[in-house]
Structure formats: structure tokens, C-alpha cells
Design an enzyme around this catalytic site. Structure first.
Site, PDB file in Angstrom:
ATOM      1  N   ALA A   1      34.000  42.001  37.426  1.00 25.77           N
ATOM      2  CA  ALA A   1      34.977  42.627  38.304  1.00 25.77           C
ATOM      3  C   ALA A   1      34.944  41.945  39.659  1.00 25.77           C
ATOM      4  O   ALA A   1      33.962  41.308  40.033  1.00 25.77           O
ATOM      5  CB  ALA A   1      34.661  44.112  38.453  1.00 25.77           C
ATOM      6  N   CYS A   2      36.031  42.124  40.364  1.00 30.46           N
ATOM      7  CA  CYS A   2      36.151  41.624  41.716  1.00 30.46           C
ATOM      8  C   CYS A   2      34.971  42.143  42.546  1.00 30.46           C
ATOM      9  O   CYS A   2      34.634  43.306  42.422  1.00 30.46           O
ATOM     10  CB  CYS A   2      37.468  42.157  42.280  1.00 30.46           C
TER      11      CYS A   2
END
Lengths: 187, 375
Positions: free
Chosen positions: A15-16
Site C-alpha cells: 500500500a501507499c
């Protein structure tokens, strides 16, 4: 079909901000002009990789989706402006189509990934780095219009061809970065 | 120094109470320009997280020390990373739990007012997206209008209030957000109503919401009456509740009016919109309190956080209700429209029951502001 990349980076499931953090790090081991393929599943990575590439001066080429995985293609630095062009026989983007339809060939010397995400219909792809070994694919009697993104690689390619005895070689300026016509894709 | 988590509910409180907050938004600039957390006394700094990977030294002087600093990103991950760096540089800092995703989902239930015999009208304010849903409560029963997709918020609220949900309405087929109406009705056994003219393509059963339909809620029989009011969509229907409130759906807002183009028929529907706003609504009592299905800007919020205003005041103040020439009206609502809401065509498909995306996909579709209005 798969697009050729020099380095691949697996960011699947991350994920970011991890896709960008890893991409930034991976770029350290990529040489100027080489293509990095980033494999990611986070949808936000499309906009962020593009914006990040622009902000640090890499060339974001494009993204395609394959089996739920996003494949992003980025060319390191990609900034080949401000280099003096030496090859003298040139034409502009605008003049190209008229000239090329009279039996000439458009030779696109950008990397395969750049070509895949958008090229002039009917143009031939031989990346700059492969040119020397693929000269036999070209016809010395035919006019060859060499194009790249900004005119720098095509300038080098034109010089190389001239060296090898090709006499009907023309460099197209400024190149694909300001091409306004239709683009064909090969994804 | 320390990093503290701030929830969407806490940000909502700060917004409603007009408290100051400094928001360091680390999403990319396009996303920030498109949509951010709005607040009367909020200050902003937008620097994408990927520009801060080498350090935050340069932005530290720009962060105030006399108010809370909240780092915000899309989903939380990047804001935690940046908050850690800011804390390491010696500052106290907050990050938004769940990022803009949770801000977009958060609903603040606020009581709008009392109804006959102890009945109550509640507005569910979705601050991040500008959606407004309603619950009419009266002696053990409830009716819900324009519920958003977070169905548990409504069913839990009904439990808390000890009421049974009997009627669930959608004023129209929504294009900017995914309706929770049908699912609430399925879960509670309530009747789900939808205007038939908007429902030609839906693939589930519903009860037609026709002009003049009236339902009674609770023992005190609070009346919820339907008024056909097309223009945003061909089926758009308003409600008059207890002769006190006018629920306008996406036809009339506080500081704007509905746009007629989201189902692709702007030219056809502009006449209906004109008719509804300039004739049907004019025949109503001016003391009705208008409760719309959206707000666009936080200036439309009242002191208590509700979005509500007297119909007579809107006739006087709302620009969209004061365009005399029909020609000019037509231009206003069909030319220079704002961009259409994110994924609005897909959202319509979801609301028709034609596609069933998972929760993650629904969240993606609803990202961004609602954009249902013309100012």
C-alpha cells in the site's frame, strides 16, 4: 504481450507509500535511459508514480493492467534536452507525414516500452541500443526518417547510420514529445 | 515528539465547531485540487508525500506551533510516514485515521428538529462528500430518505433510538453516490420506494414512489407525502414531512439548484427543472424548511452543522430561483456545467442493481466531491 524492461520491481500487495518508496530506491540501480517496470496492485500508484516521475525528472511512459496487476513503465531521467544536435539533415514533425508517404520509412529509436505506449502508425521500432546489430533490417536505398522523443537519440542514430553508409537519413525534430497526430499502441 | 491519531469524527467536530486546524495534505496535487477536507478555520499546505521522502526539514518552519497539525493522505499509509518524520523533527503531529477514504465515509447524525407528538427529524451529514440522508422518527417507527451506502449507521441508529425502520425512500436514482436504501430495506423488512420513471432499468423489486403517495410513521401518524418534482432526473420526487419540512432531493439546494445532465438528458429535462422550481415549489407554504440531499460548500452549513433553510428565504436568496428569463435559465443549467461526479455512470449502474462491486471498488467510485449542483 509483455513489454521489455531493463529492471523489474515487485510492489504487488504493497500500500501507499511503499510503491513509491521502493521505486525511488530501485531507481538508484537503474542507468540513465533504462526502463524500470514497477508491478503494483495499489490503484493509487498510477497517479502517484506519474506525479512523482514528473517531479524528479523521470519519464513516466505508461501503465497497463495484466491479470489485476498494474505494470508501470518509467524511463530513468529521460531528460535528454539541451544536447546539441549534430546531424544536419533534419525535418520538422509537421513535414514528416508528407515526406514519409513517398516511399520513406519512419524509424523510431526509442525504447520498446515508449514505442508500445504510443507511436506513429506504420513506423518501425529499433531501440537506439540495438541499432548497430539490426542494420540489416534497413534498406540503404530507402529514405529513413529517424525519430525519438526529443530529437537527441535520433540525432545519434542518424549519425550512426551515416557512419555505416546510409546516405538518405533524416532526423525528425522535435520528435514524439510534441507529436500532435494520431498514436498507435502495441500493448 | 508524539504522533496522535485523529478520527474522521474528531475532524467533523472541529469543522462544525469552527475550530482551527492546520492540514498538511500529502496526496498528489491533482487529487488535492480536486477534493479536500473543507473547514471554516482550516489552513492548508499541500506537499505530496513523494516530495518528502528525503526529509521534512524544509516544511517544518511552515507548520504552526499554536494549533493542531493534521497530516492527511488518501488511505493513511503516507500520512503516517510523514507524521513520523515530522515527529522526529521535534513536533507534535496528528494523522487522519483511514485518510480521505474514512473522511468520505463519515456520517454525522444531527437532529434537525422536533415533529408532532415527540417525533424527531435527523439529518445524517456526510461531510466529506456533501451527501445528506434523513431519518424521520416517531413512536417506535422510522422512515429513511436518501440513505448512503453505510447501512449499519442507519440500522444502528434506529436500534439506539429503539425504532423499527418501516419505510425507505430514494428521491431519485442517484448518480454521485451509492444508495444504501435497498439494502437497508432488505435487512429490516422495510418497504423500499423508488420513483418508477427513474427505475425503468433497475433489476430488483421496489414499490413505486408516485406523486401524492403518503405514508404515516408511528402512532402519531406523522405524514410523509410525496411530491413529483422532476428536473435533476425525470423521476425526482420531493417529500413534505409533518407539514414542516420539504425534502428536495437533488432538485433544490441551499445555495444552488440541481443539474439536469447526469442521466445524459440535460436538454430534455431543463424544462421540467424550471417547472418544478418556478411553479410547483412556488405553490408550497414558504415556511417549510428545505432539507436537500446535498451541500456543495461548507458555507451552506448552519451553526449546528445541519443543512436546512426556510423555503421563503431560498426564494429570496438562491440565485437559481431568481433567473427570470427562461432562456437564461436554460443556459445556466446546460452550459458551463461543473465536471461530472467521479464514475457517475458506474454509480448509476450500481444503483440500478446491474453491477455489484465490492466495498473497495465502491469506495474508489465515490472518491471526490459530489458535484450535483449548478450555482
Amino acid at each position: 504481450m509483455s513489454i521489455k524492461a531493463d529492471v523489474q520491481l515487485d510492489c504487488k500487495g504493497l500500500a501507499c507509500p511503499m510503491p513509491i518508496v521502493k521505486t525511488k530506491k530501485a531507481m538508484n540501480d537503474v542507468e540513465d535511459g533504462q526502463i524500470l517496470e514497477v508491478q503494483a496492485t495499489d490503484k493509487g500508484s498510477i497517479a502517484d508514480l506519474k506525479a512523482w516521475s514528473d517531479s524528479v525528472g523521470h519519464q513516466y511512459i505508461g501503465t497497463k493492467e495484466e491479470d489485476g496487476v498494474l505494470l508501470h513503465y518509467i524511463r530513468k531521467s529521460g531528460d535528454d534536452h539541451n544536447v546539441e544536435q549534430k546531424y544536419e539533415n533534419t525535418i520538422t514533425n509537421e513535414e514528416l507525414i508528407d515526406r514519409a508517404t513517398n516511399g520513406g520509412i519512419i524509424l523510431d529509436v526509442r525504447e520498446e516500452a515508449e514505442y508500445a505506449f504510443g507511436h506513429i502508425e506504420g513506423s518501425k521500432s529499433i531501440p537506439m541500443g540495438e541499432l548497430e546489430n539490426r542494420l540489416e533490417e534497413l534498406d540503404k536505398d530507402q529514405e529513413i526518417f529517424v525519430i525519438c522523443r526529443t530529437g537527441t537519440r535520433s540525432d545519434l542514430a542518424a549519425q550512426k547510420l551515416a557512419e555505416k553508409g546510409f546516405t538518405k537519413v533524416v532526423n525528425v525534430l522535435p520528435g514524439m514529445s510534441s507529436w500532435n497526430g494520431d498514436l498507435a499502441k502495441k500493448l | 515528539m508524539t504522533i496522535i491519531k485523529m478520527t474522521a469524527a474528531q475532524v467533523a467536530r472541529k469543522l462544525i465547531e469552527k475550530q482551527p486546524l492546520f492540514i498538511l495534505d500529502v496526496r498528489n496535487t491533482d487529487a488535492y485540487d480536486d477534493w479536500k477536507i473543507e473547514g471554516h478555520n482550516f489552513e492548508y499546505l499541500n506537499i505530496p508525500y513523494f516530495d518528502l521522502l528525503d526529509g521534512v526539514e524544509e516544511i517544518i518552519p511552515k507548520l504552526p506551533t499554536d494549533k493542531d497539525v493534521l497530516v492527511v493522505c488518501a488511505k493513511e499509509g503516507s500520512s503516517v510516514m510523514v507524521a513520523e518524520m515530522v515527529a522526529e523533527a521535534g513536533r507534535d503531529v496528528f494523522y487522519l485515521e483511514g485518510g480521505m477514504k474514512s473522511w468520505s465515509s463519515y456520517l454525522e447524525p444531527i437532529k434537525v428538529g422536533d415533529l408532532t407528538d415527540g417525533g424527531e427529524m435527523y439529518q445524517f451529514v456526510r461531510l466529506g462528500k456533501g451527501c445528506l440522508s434523513y431519518m424521520v422518527i416517531s413512536e417506535g417507527e422510522a422512515a429513511i430518505i436518501d440513505a448512503v451506502r453505510f447501512t449499519e449507521v442507519f440500522t444502528n441508529f434506529a436500534k439506539e433510538k429503539n425504532v423499527e425502520i418501516k419505510h425507505v425512500f430514494d428521491t431519485h436514482l442517484h448518480a454521485d453516490h451509492i444508495s444504501g436504501g435497498r439494502h437497508i430495506a432488505e435487512a429490516t423488512g422495510a418497504t423500499y420506494y423508488l420513483p418508477p420513471k427513474d427505475a425503468e432499468e433497475v433489476v430488483f423489486d421496489y414499490t413505486p414512489l408516485e406523486d401524492g403517495l403518503t405514508v404515516k410513521v408511528g402512532a402519531s401518524q406523522i405524514e410523509v407525502g410525496a411530491l413529483y418534482s422532476p428536473g435533476h432526473t425525470i423521476g425526482s420526487t420531493s417529500f413534505i414531512v409533518d407539514s414542516k419540512y420539504l425534502l428536495t432531493g437533488d432538485i433544490l439546494f441551499i445555495d444552488s439548484i440541481g443539474r439536469p445532465d447526469l442521466a445524459g438528458l440535460a436538454e430534455d429535462w431543463v424544462g421540467d427543472l424550471r417547472e418544478t422550481l418556478y411553479r410547483r415549489y412556488r405553490e408550497l407554504v414558504e415556511d417549510l424548511i428545505v432539507l436537500p440531499a446535498h451541500f456543495m460548500i461548507i458555507e451552506e452549513l448552519n451553526e449546528d452543522g445541519t443543512v436546512a433553510k426556510r423555503l421563503g428565504d431560498l426564494f429570496a436568496e438562491n440565485h437559481g430561483l431568481n433567473i427570470e428569463s427562461e432562456e437564461e435559465f436554460r443556459h445556466t443549467v446546460t452550459d458551463n456545467l461543473p465536471p461530472q461526479p467521479n464514475a457517475y455512470q458506474q454509480i448509476r449502474q450500481v444503483n440500478m442493481g446491474k453491477i455489484t462491486p465490492d466495498n473497495e471498488e465502491q469506495t474508489e467510485m465515490e472518491i471526490g466531491p459530489n458535484r450535483c449542483a449548478v450555482r
